[in-house]
Design an enzyme around this catalytic site. Structure first.
Site, PDB file in Angstrom:
ATOM      1  CE1 TYR A  97      -4.048   2.009   0.597  1.00 41.56           C
ATOM      2  CE2 TYR A  97      -2.981   2.687   2.447  1.00 41.56           C
ATOM      3  CZ  TYR A  97      -3.954   2.703   1.824  1.00 41.56           C
ATOM      4  OH  TYR A  97      -5.141   3.822   1.763  1.00 41.56           O
ATOM      5  NE  ARG A 161      -6.009  12.788  -5.845  1.00 41.53           N
ATOM      6  CZ  ARG A 161      -5.900  11.644  -5.006  1.00 41.53           C
ATOM      7  NH1 ARG A 161      -5.062  10.498  -4.951  1.00 41.53           N
ATOM      8  NH2 ARG A 161      -6.756  11.804  -4.151  1.00 41.53           N
ATOM      9  CE  LYS A 179      -6.493   3.575  -1.334  1.00 43.48           C
ATOM     10  NZ  LYS A 179      -6.837   4.351  -0.188  1.00 43.48           N
ATOM     11  CD  GLU A 250      -8.997   5.333  -3.455  1.00 42.57           C
ATOM     12  OE1 GLU A 250      -9.869   4.858  -2.809  1.00 42.57           O
ATOM     13  OE2 GLU A 250      -8.195   6.074  -3.017  1.00 42.57           O
ATOM     14  CG  ASP A 251      -6.148   7.472  -5.707  1.00 33.64           C
ATOM     15  OD1 ASP A 251      -6.909   7.884  -4.888  1.00 33.64           O
ATOM     16  OD2 ASP A 251      -5.102   6.920  -5.760  1.00 33.64           O
ATOM     17  CG  ASP A 273     -10.809   5.539  -0.085  1.00 31.43           C
ATOM     18  OD1 ASP A 273     -11.046   5.580   1.156  1.00 31.43           O
ATOM     19  OD2 ASP A 273      -9.727   5.424  -0.341  1.00 31.43           O
ATOM     20  CG  ASP A 274      -9.198   9.585  -3.077  1.00 35.53           C
ATOM     21  OD1 ASP A 274      -8.061   9.264  -2.628  1.00 35.53           O
ATOM     22  OD2 ASP A 274      -9.642   9.024  -4.158  1.00 35.53           O
ATOM     23  CG  ASN A 420      -0.642   9.490   1.302  1.00 36.56           C
ATOM     24  OD1 ASN A 420      -0.176   9.431   2.182  1.00 36.56           O
ATOM     25  ND2 ASN A 420      -2.014   9.087   1.208  1.00 36.56           N
TER      26      ASN A 420
HETATM   27  N1  LIG Z   1      -4.225  10.974   4.172  1.00 33.90           N
HETATM   28  C1  LIG Z   1      -5.220  10.289   3.368  1.00 33.90           C
HETATM   29  O1  LIG Z   1      -5.664   9.279   3.596  1.00 33.90           O
HETATM   30  C2  LIG Z   1      -5.447  10.802   1.906  1.00 33.90           C
HETATM   31  C3  LIG Z   1      -6.632  10.575   1.165  1.00 33.90           C
HETATM   32  C4  LIG Z   1      -6.790  11.067   0.123  1.00 33.90           C
HETATM   33  C5  LIG Z   1      -5.726  11.984  -0.573  1.00 33.90           C
HETATM   34  N2  LIG Z   1      -4.706  12.223   0.011  1.00 33.90           N
HETATM   35  C6  LIG Z   1      -3.625  13.077  -0.646  1.00 33.90           C
HETATM   36  O2  LIG Z   1      -4.163  14.347  -0.788  1.00 33.90           O
HETATM   37  C7  LIG Z   1      -3.327  14.865  -1.870  1.00 33.90           C
HETATM   38  C8  LIG Z   1      -4.546  15.786  -2.692  1.00 33.90           C
HETATM   39  O3  LIG Z   1      -5.376  14.813  -3.257  1.00 33.90           O
HETATM   40  P1  LIG Z   1      -6.664  15.679  -3.964  1.00 33.90           P
HETATM   41  O4  LIG Z   1      -7.244  14.576  -4.612  1.00 33.90           O
HETATM   42  O5  LIG Z   1      -7.228  16.731  -3.086  1.00 33.90           O
HETATM   43  O6  LIG Z   1      -5.607  16.276  -5.102  1.00 33.90           O
HETATM   44  P2  LIG Z   1      -5.962  17.680  -6.119  1.00 33.90           P
HETATM   45  O7  LIG Z   1      -4.816  17.583  -7.028  1.00 33.90           O
HETATM   46  O8  LIG Z   1      -7.132  17.889  -6.634  1.00 33.90           O
HETATM   47  O9  LIG Z   1      -5.700  18.680  -4.801  1.00 33.90           O
HETATM   48  C9  LIG Z   1      -4.348  19.223  -4.728  1.00 33.90           C
HETATM   49  C10 LIG Z   1      -4.500  20.778  -4.338  1.00 33.90           C
HETATM   50  O10 LIG Z   1      -3.512  21.264  -3.567  1.00 33.90           O
HETATM   51  C11 LIG Z   1      -3.463  22.699  -4.174  1.00 33.90           C
HETATM   52  N3  LIG Z   1      -1.996  23.076  -4.404  1.00 33.90           N
HETATM   53  C12 LIG Z   1      -1.150  22.917  -5.578  1.00 33.90           C
HETATM   54  N4  LIG Z   1      -0.115  23.594  -5.374  1.00 33.90           N
HETATM   55  C13 LIG Z   1      -0.098  24.247  -4.151  1.00 33.90           C
HETATM   56  C14 LIG Z   1       0.685  25.045  -3.437  1.00 33.90           C
HETATM   57  N5  LIG Z   1       1.987  25.426  -3.826  1.00 33.90           N
HETATM   58  N6  LIG Z   1       0.196  25.634  -2.270  1.00 33.90           N
HETATM   59  C15 LIG Z   1      -1.093  25.376  -1.643  1.00 33.90           C
HETATM   60  N7  LIG Z   1      -1.830  24.581  -2.359  1.00 33.90           N
HETATM   61  C16 LIG Z   1      -1.426  23.905  -3.470  1.00 33.90           C
HETATM   62  C17 LIG Z   1      -4.101  22.739  -5.534  1.00 33.90           C
HETATM   63  O11 LIG Z   1      -4.390  23.852  -5.855  1.00 33.90           O
HETATM   64  C18 LIG Z   1      -5.209  21.509  -5.306  1.00 33.90           C
HETATM   65  O12 LIG Z   1      -6.123  22.294  -4.461  1.00 33.90           O
HETATM   66  C19 LIG Z   1      -2.670  13.871  -2.653  1.00 33.90           C
HETATM   67  O13 LIG Z   1      -1.237  13.786  -2.292  1.00 33.90           O
HETATM   68  C20 LIG Z   1      -3.330  12.482  -1.864  1.00 33.90           C
HETATM   69  O14 LIG Z   1      -2.453  11.378  -1.977  1.00 33.90           O
HETATM   70  C21 LIG Z   1      -4.467  11.692   1.213  1.00 33.90           C
HETATM   71  O1  LIG Z   2      -4.072   5.512  -0.875  1.00 37.62           O
HETATM   72  C1  LIG Z   2      -3.680   6.122   0.089  1.00 37.62           C
HETATM   73  O2  LIG Z   2      -2.693   5.897   0.641  1.00 37.62           O
HETATM   74  C2  LIG Z   2      -4.663   7.313   0.688  1.00 37.62           C
HETATM   75  C3  LIG Z   2      -5.510   8.143  -0.327  1.00 37.62           C
HETATM   76  O3  LIG Z   2      -6.448   7.304  -0.805  1.00 37.62           O
HETATM   77  C4  LIG Z   2      -4.634   8.748  -1.197  1.00 37.62           C
HETATM   78  O4  LIG Z   2      -5.260   8.837  -2.246  1.00 37.62           O
HETATM   79  O5  LIG Z   2      -3.579   9.160  -0.942  1.00 37.62           O
HETATM   80 MG   LIG Z   3      -6.960   7.495  -2.683  1.00 37.31          MG
END
Ligand SMILES: NC(=O)c1ccc[n+]([C@@H]2O[C@H](COP(=O)([O-])OP(=O)(O)OC[C@H]3O[C@@H](n4cnc5c(N)ncnc54)[C@H](O)[C@@H]3O)[C@@H](O)[C@H]2O)c1
Ligand SMILES: O=C(O)C[C@H](O)C(=O)O
Ligand SMILES: [Mg+2]
Length: 594
Positions: A97, A161, A179, A250-251, A273-274, A420
């Protein structure tokens, strides 16, 4: 009439059936299956097999090699694979993962194995040009799996994504596969009934389009209209072929993540999930954090860095919580949030057209002030909590972390770098500890090592704020109680239940999430709360579970708000419904059935 060649896939083959050439297979089985002489003569017990598999894993030079080895093992010996995963979950989860799965996706077309029966079918690859043949594709799949292994849980991506790594096209298939392995390991879903799907709809990633080994279709992604029409065909085909299947989106890139959820959440059993999973898991950690922070919930000032599907999904979940649990009016709760995106703080008068999902949180009280980056936003907002979902590596620099510490002298700063994989994380645990005088309340998306405060024996364990704590129990609960849909209140109950799972020791140590080694236990508790909530709000369809819940109400059965409680009877039954690998060769190869 569609005809298909019958093959025997390992991912989809029941763990209870003899798997080919297993060294634990008794002589009687070898004889009966005409395998005598085709397997080394020792008949092993599982302990010896496990030791060999673990030794081979340890001998791999890199995490990617470990990933490749584990994929091979999963396709070769499903039972042994899950035994290994479950007995070394803390060590193996970061390989199958996040974070290693991210690297595996980037390299997916290069590390793709040359599969042959019995390990030929490991999911569905649906090209854009073939969506009109979805019924045929599904029939091919059905013909390739043993009878009775009808899929009940699917994770679908289009690779647009993947984590914070951007558009990886068809290579994103590693994520549904990863997943679903967590569904099995963390919540005991039946691995033979899990279906990973990639919508191979092209990619805008020039590197892949030029890569001679790229295995996806070589074209750019379609426009929105074609994307939604094509997904409609796939989802209609899938839900018609496998009624009641639980779908995890997802993603997908953020606009499509929101778009698909809106289109489908009331039509079929699905969730994103996101948006929802991340919202739910981070709310759970936040509930624990504000108990320790030293200032009341209504005085929190929460600064999000990143306003995508994850950032907005989490913030909406937190608003719901403040409204429901702390009786704060919605407008007032919303005013506790600020967002920074790539152009600075999101305001209604910033001068750009905001994407739909950003409008709700756009500030209207900023007058003529516009902050163009995180540094300015920090001084303007003076946040108590900083949540990173931006994909920007090290966005929480020493300067930002030090300032968070200074701003929050009276209370402990909440700092969650959630992007991530680790190459996109806003900061590490060690940095957050060092630059806040070890006062931080911390959770990260990717697991970070523990940190021992210099000069002491005080070792702190970082929380992993990752949706892996919630999607497996949601999927398990959904499989059992068969709700018509996943509602916001069910997701809310999941957050509450997860925050309730912390042990006294974890709470005393200031931890925000349960230790991963306990994830099967916590998944059962969360799934039990999900089941109670589904029955309570009338979405549940499975009569057995409805009757059981009614006969064994949760402690809070009369409470209006979902509070994540459950009865012991439901918990016990959930646990016994979890799939576990066979525990002995006798169980896996029952000679009586030959
Ligand atoms: N921890 C978790 O369980 C979990 C779950 C889902 C997503 N994530 C992570 O969250 C991140 C974002 O996912 P998303 O679907 O929202 O993606 P996304 O690309 O839609 O969102 C990214 C955001 O960051 C902003 N951004 C880009 N550059 C920036 C900067 N310099 N300063 C401030 N903001 C900036 C963008 O404008 C956008 O709003 C990914 O890395 C993903 O892996 C983590
Ligand atoms: O896949 C993960 O580890 C968490 C989340 O769904 C992500 O998109 O980052
Ligand atoms: Mg995800």
């Amino acid at each position: 009439m569609v005809t298909a060649v019958k093959i025997t896939p390992t991912l989809a083959s029941p763990a209870s059936k003899p798997q080919s050439l297993d060294t634990a297979m008794p002589y009687e089985t070898r004889t009966a299956l005409h395998l005598k002489g085709l397997v080394p003569s020792a008949v092993e017990n599982f302990a010896a097999q496990d030791a060999r598999a673990y030794e081979q894993l340890k001998n791999k030079g890199s995490d990617l090699e470990k990933y490749i080895f584990l994929s091979w093992l999963r396709n070769t010996n499903l039972n042994l694979f899950y035994r290994l995963v479950l007995s070394h979950l803390k060590e193996i989860a970061p390989i199958i993962y996040t974070p290693t799965v991210g690297q595996a996706c980037q390299e997916f077309s290069h590390i793709y194995p040359f599969l042959a029966p019995p390990s030929a079918v490991d999911g569905l690859y649906i090209p854009l040009s073939e969506v009109d043949s979805i019924d045929e594709i599904i029939e091919n799949y059905r013909a390739s799996i043993p009878a009775g292994c009808v899929p009940e849980t699917t994770v679908i991506t289009d690779g647009s994504r993947i984590l914070g790594l951007g558009d990886l096209g068809m290579n994103g298939m590693g994520i549904p596969v990863g997943k679903l392995q967590l569904y099995v390991a963390a919540a005991g879903l039946d691995p033979t009934r899990c279906l990973p799907i990639v919508l191979d709809f092209g990619t805008d990633n020039a590197k892949y389009l030029e890569d001679p080994l790229y295995l996806g279709i070589r074209q750019k992604r379609p426009a929105d209209e074609e994307f939604y029409a094509a997904t409609e065909k796939v989802l209609n085909g899938l839900t018609a072929a496998f009624p009641g299947i639980f779908i995890q989106f997802e993603d997908f890139n953020t606009p499509h993540a929101f778009g698909l959820l809106e289109k489908w959440r009331h039509r079929t059993l699905c969730f994103n999930d996101d948006i929802q999973g991340t919202g739910s898991v981070i709310l759970a950690g936040f509930i624990s954090a504000i108990k320790l922070a030293g200032i009341p919930a209504q005085d929190q000032r929460i600064l999000f860095v990143g306003a995508g599907s994850a950032g907005v999904g989490v913030a909406k979940q937190l608003v719901d919580y403040l409204v429901i649990e702390h009786n704060i009016p919605e407008e007032q709760a919303k005013a506790m949030f600020w967002f920074v995106d790539s152009r600075g703080i999101i305001t209604a008068n910033r001068g750009d057209t905001l994407a739909d999902h950003k409008v709700y949180f756009a500030r209207e009280d900023n007058g003529s002030t516009q902050c163009k980056d995180l540094g300015e936003a920090l001084e303007y907002v003076k946040p108590t909590a900083l949540i990173g979902l931006s994909t920007i590596y090290k966005a929480f620099s020493e300067k930002i972390l030090t300032r968070m510490n200074e701003i929050n002298r009276q209370a402990r700063p909440i700092i969650f770098p959630l992007s991530n994989p680790q190459t996109k994380a806003e900061c590490t645990f060690e940095e957050a500890m060092r630059f806040t005088d070890n006062r931080v309340l911390f959770a990260s998306g990717t697991a970070f090592p523990s940190y021992t405060i210099p000069g002491t024996n005080d070792t702190r364990v970082p929380g992993q704020g990752n949706n892996m704590y919630v999607f497996p129990p949601i999927g398990l609960g959904a499989k059992l109680v068969r709700p018509t849909k996943i509602t916001d209140s069910m997701i809310f109950a999941v957050s509450k239940a997860l925050s309730n799972t912390l042990s006294d020791e974890e709470i005393a140590r200031g931890e925000l999430y349960p230790r991963i080694e306990r994830i099967r236990e916590t998944s059962a508790q969360v799934a039990a709360a999900f089941i109670h909530q589904a029955v309570r709000e009338g979405t549940a369809q499975d009569q057995h579970w409805i009757d059981l819940v009614q006969a064994n109400p949760a402690q809070s059965a009369t409470s209006e708000t979902p509070d994540g409680t459950y009865s012991q009877a439901i918990l016990d039954e959930v646990k016994s419904a979890m799939w576990t690998p066979a525990e002995s060769a006798q169980q896996l190869f029952p000679t009586t059935k030959l």
